[in-house]
Write a protein that holds these residues in place. Sequence first.
Motif, mmCIF file in Angstrom:
data_model
loop_
_atom_site.group_PDB
_atom_site.id
_atom_site.type_symbol
_atom_site.label_atom_id
_atom_site.label_comp_id
_atom_site.label_asym_id
_atom_site.label_seq_id
_atom_site.Cartn_x
_atom_site.Cartn_y
_atom_site.Cartn_z
ATOM 1 N N ILE A 80 53.053 41.873 54.375
ATOM 2 C CA ILE A 80 54.493 41.707 54.334
ATOM 3 C C ILE A 80 54.749 40.253 55.093
ATOM 4 O O ILE A 80 55.235 39.352 54.765
ATOM 5 C CB ILE A 80 55.391 42.764 55.025
ATOM 6 N N HIS A 81 53.824 40.358 56.371
ATOM 7 C CA HIS A 81 54.200 39.189 57.388
ATOM 8 C C HIS A 81 53.715 37.590 56.566
ATOM 9 O O HIS A 81 54.430 36.770 56.563
ATOM 10 C CB HIS A 81 53.520 39.495 58.507
ATOM 11 N N ALA A 82 52.732 38.063 55.800
ATOM 12 C CA ALA A 82 52.285 36.772 55.161
ATOM 13 C C ALA A 82 53.023 36.413 53.946
ATOM 14 O O ALA A 82 53.339 35.382 53.729
ATOM 15 C CB ALA A 82 50.715 36.960 54.532
ATOM 16 N N LEU A 83 53.650 37.376 53.301
ATOM 17 C CA LEU A 83 54.483 36.978 52.048
ATOM 18 C C LEU A 83 55.783 36.464 52.739
ATOM 19 O O LEU A 83 56.381 35.523 52.207
ATOM 20 C CB LEU A 83 54.814 38.300 51.257
ATOM 21 N N VAL A 84 56.270 36.928 53.874
ATOM 22 C CA VAL A 84 57.581 36.394 54.402
ATOM 23 C C VAL A 84 57.270 34.855 54.947
ATOM 24 O O VAL A 84 58.306 33.894 54.425
ATOM 25 C CB VAL A 84 58.056 37.224 55.682
ATOM 26 N N ALA A 85 56.129 34.598 55.305
ATOM 27 C CA ALA A 85 55.856 33.073 55.782
ATOM 28 C C ALA A 85 55.995 32.372 54.452
ATOM 29 O O ALA A 85 56.240 31.133 54.615
ATOM 30 C CB ALA A 85 54.573 33.201 56.383
ATOM 31 N N SER A 86 55.419 32.805 53.334
ATOM 32 C CA SER A 86 55.327 31.866 52.119
ATOM 33 C C SER A 86 56.439 31.949 51.345
ATOM 34 O O SER A 86 56.545 31.045 50.445
ATOM 35 C CB SER A 86 54.093 32.171 51.469
ATOM 36 N N GLU A 87 57.415 32.861 51.465
ATOM 37 C CA GLU A 87 58.539 32.963 50.374
ATOM 38 C C GLU A 87 59.704 32.204 50.857
ATOM 39 O O GLU A 87 60.187 32.049 51.883
ATOM 40 C CB GLU A 87 58.930 34.650 50.676
ATOM 41 N N LYS A 88 60.026 31.548 49.596
ATOM 42 C CA LYS A 88 61.483 30.669 50.081
ATOM 43 C C LYS A 88 62.631 31.374 49.681
ATOM 44 O O LYS A 88 63.891 30.919 50.233
ATOM 45 C CB LYS A 88 61.312 29.518 49.078
ATOM 46 N N ASP A 89 62.729 32.255 48.827
ATOM 47 C CA ASP A 89 64.126 33.152 48.467
ATOM 48 C C ASP A 89 64.599 34.042 49.609
ATOM 49 O O ASP A 89 63.744 34.895 49.918
ATOM 50 C CB ASP A 89 63.738 33.801 47.078
ATOM 51 N N LYS A 90 65.720 33.635 50.099
ATOM 52 C CA LYS A 90 66.066 34.502 51.278
ATOM 53 C C LYS A 90 66.391 35.967 50.900
ATOM 54 O O LYS A 90 66.141 36.675 51.819
ATOM 55 C CB LYS A 90 67.484 33.704 51.696
ATOM 56 N N ARG A 91 66.769 36.289 49.703
ATOM 57 C CA ARG A 91 66.846 37.622 49.285
ATOM 58 C C ARG A 91 65.518 38.345 49.295
ATOM 59 O O ARG A 91 65.584 39.460 49.782
ATOM 60 C CB ARG A 91 67.407 37.743 47.814
ATOM 61 N N ILE A 92 64.456 38.041 49.011
ATOM 62 C CA ILE A 92 63.019 38.440 48.739
ATOM 63 C C ILE A 92 62.767 38.428 49.982
ATOM 64 O O ILE A 92 62.188 39.665 50.708
ATOM 65 C CB ILE A 92 62.318 37.660 48.016
ATOM 66 N N GLN A 93 63.178 37.480 51.069
ATOM 67 C CA GLN A 93 62.642 37.587 52.489
ATOM 68 C C GLN A 93 63.497 38.846 53.141
ATOM 69 O O GLN A 93 62.640 39.536 54.044
ATOM 70 C CB GLN A 93 63.188 36.246 53.180
ATOM 71 N N MET A 94 64.568 38.885 52.635
ATOM 72 C CA MET A 94 65.563 40.006 53.511
ATOM 73 C C MET A 94 64.533 41.288 52.931
ATOM 74 O O MET A 94 64.682 42.377 53.857
ATOM 75 C CB MET A 94 66.754 40.024 53.308
ATOM 76 N N ALA A 95 64.521 41.315 51.736
ATOM 77 C CA ALA A 95 63.805 42.766 51.336
ATOM 78 C C ALA A 95 62.282 43.007 51.995
ATOM 79 O O ALA A 95 62.121 44.084 52.312
ATOM 80 C CB ALA A 95 63.765 42.521 49.729
#
Length: 176
Positions: A80-95
């Motif tokens: 999850i931490h790796a995904l958050v670091a690479s994700e640009k979409d704020k909604r997906i980051q929040m999820a």
Amino acid sequence: MGPSRSLPCLVLLFLVASSRASVLEDECKSFAAGHPAIGYDYCIKFFQASKDSATADKRGLAVIASKLAGAAASGIIKRIHALVASEKDKRIQMALHDCDQLYSQAVDELDGAAKGAAAGTPRGKADAVAYVNGALGAPGTCETGFGEMGVESPLVAEYSEFTKEVYITLDVTHSL
């Protein structure tokens, strides 16, 4: 010790080891009967991650299962931490942050389950079952968050594996 004395000791050691191995096999057979979609082989494979499972009694298997499932949840948190670091979409980051909290709570619950099972008391067993049930909710709640956004979860594979592992943990803990 002469040969005549060592043979009975070896036979006794073999019998103890064989009866312990059958505890694992019996637990996985029982689990598979109630969860044929997951099955015996998956249960055995799950426990093979701990060399101690081959000689553990039921309580030991419950502790081992709780620790293995907790380690799996910790691995999901790292993903999850790796995904958050690479994700640009704020909604997906929040999820993903919500999922991080859910799996972090699952780690704590599975640690509590291991302690409860290790206690070997009726209260310890009840606590262990309650904690494992709590951990079982993490993947579904995480996936629901993505579904509500209309986005496919990047954690589908982890969801499936973790859920299977927690079902095994719950079944073994219930058998105490």
